[in-house]
Design a protein around this motif. Structure first.
Motif, mmCIF file in Angstrom:
data_model
loop_
_atom_site.group_PDB
_atom_site.id
_atom_site.type_symbol
_atom_site.label_atom_id
_atom_site.label_comp_id
_atom_site.label_asym_id
_atom_site.label_seq_id
_atom_site.Cartn_x
_atom_site.Cartn_y
_atom_site.Cartn_z
ATOM 1 N N GLU A 136 0.829 -1.212 0.000
ATOM 2 C CA GLU A 136 0.000 0.000 0.000
ATOM 3 C C GLU A 136 0.861 1.259 0.000
ATOM 4 O O GLU A 136 0.545 2.232 -0.678
ATOM 5 N N MET A 137 1.958 1.224 0.749
ATOM 6 C CA MET A 137 2.871 2.370 0.772
ATOM 7 C C MET A 137 3.508 2.582 -0.591
ATOM 8 O O MET A 137 3.617 3.724 -1.062
ATOM 9 N N ALA A 138 3.941 1.515 -1.233
ATOM 10 C CA ALA A 138 4.536 1.631 -2.569
ATOM 11 C C ALA A 138 3.523 2.199 -3.556
ATOM 12 O O ALA A 138 3.863 3.080 -4.355
ATOM 13 N N ASP A 139 2.299 1.712 -3.506
ATOM 14 C CA ASP A 139 1.256 2.238 -4.400
ATOM 15 C C ASP A 139 0.983 3.709 -4.124
ATOM 16 O O ASP A 139 0.792 4.498 -5.054
ATOM 17 N N GLU A 140 0.969 4.091 -2.843
ATOM 18 C CA GLU A 140 0.723 5.495 -2.492
ATOM 19 C C GLU A 140 1.846 6.388 -2.992
ATOM 20 O O GLU A 140 1.611 7.473 -3.520
ATOM 21 N N LEU A 141 3.093 5.943 -2.865
ATOM 22 C CA LEU A 141 4.210 6.740 -3.374
ATOM 23 C C LEU A 141 4.151 6.854 -4.892
ATOM 24 O O LEU A 141 4.450 7.911 -5.459
ATOM 25 N N GLN A 142 3.751 5.792 -5.565
ATOM 26 C CA GLN A 142 3.597 5.848 -7.014
ATOM 27 C C GLN A 142 2.491 6.833 -7.395
ATOM 28 O O GLN A 142 2.621 7.608 -8.329
ATOM 29 N N VAL A 169 10.924 0.211 -0.622
ATOM 30 C CA VAL A 169 11.940 0.471 -1.649
ATOM 31 C C VAL A 169 12.092 -0.754 -2.554
ATOM 32 O O VAL A 169 12.174 -0.613 -3.772
ATOM 33 N N GLU A 170 12.111 -1.924 -1.952
ATOM 34 C CA GLU A 170 12.245 -3.158 -2.740
ATOM 35 C C GLU A 170 11.078 -3.315 -3.710
ATOM 36 O O GLU A 170 11.264 -3.727 -4.854
ATOM 37 N N LEU A 171 9.870 -2.957 -3.273
ATOM 38 C CA LEU A 171 8.705 -3.058 -4.148
ATOM 39 C C LEU A 171 8.725 -2.027 -5.262
ATOM 40 O O LEU A 171 8.181 -2.252 -6.352
ATOM 41 N N LEU A 172 9.353 -0.889 -5.012
ATOM 42 C CA LEU A 172 9.402 0.183 -6.008
ATOM 43 C C LEU A 172 10.531 0.006 -7.016
ATOM 44 O O LEU A 172 10.558 0.697 -8.028
ATOM 45 N N ALA A 173 11.457 -0.878 -6.742
ATOM 46 C CA ALA A 173 12.602 -1.079 -7.639
ATOM 47 C C ALA A 173 12.109 -1.385 -9.055
ATOM 48 O O ALA A 173 11.287 -2.268 -9.262
ATOM 49 N N GLY A 174 12.580 -0.589 -9.977
ATOM 50 C CA GLY A 174 12.223 -0.807 -11.383
ATOM 51 C C GLY A 174 10.963 -0.108 -11.835
ATOM 52 O O GLY A 174 10.619 -0.172 -13.009
#
Length: 96
Positions: A59-65, A90-95
């Motif tokens: 959810e945090m990765a999606d929110e940052l995106q 950070v690991e989920l956002l890689a790439g």
């Protein structure tokens, strides 16, 4: 505001970086952070503060995106005290 800044920059807009400072990551606000910013976790949640990132790592990765897409955020600054909570994000956002 980011859109207005980019519009005003014209052809230089691609060289502007927009930072987002996170004061807290997760579902608790350490006492020292609360003293520093002058509000508690519930207040940040009630105001949908952009300085707070909460939820599961996904959810945090999606929110940052979402914030990147909506505001043009170039990078995020996080206090080292939250590195354990932020590392999976950070690991989920890689790439992406």
């Amino acid at each position: 505001m980011a859109t207005q800044l980019r519009d005003a920059a014209g052809d230089r807009a691609d060289r502007i970086e927009i930072a987002m400072n996170l004061f807290a990551v997760g579902d608790e606000l350490p006492p020292w952070t609360q003293r520093f910013i002058g509000v508690d976790h519930a207040t940040l949640v009630a105001h949908d503060s952009q300085t707070l990132l909460r939820g599961t790592p996904a959810e945090m990765a999606d929110e940052l995106q979402r914030r990147r897409d909506a505001y043009g955020v170039s990078y995020v600054s996080v206090n080292g005290a939250f590195s354990a909570q932020f590392t999976p994000v950070v690991e989920l956002l890689a790439g992406r």
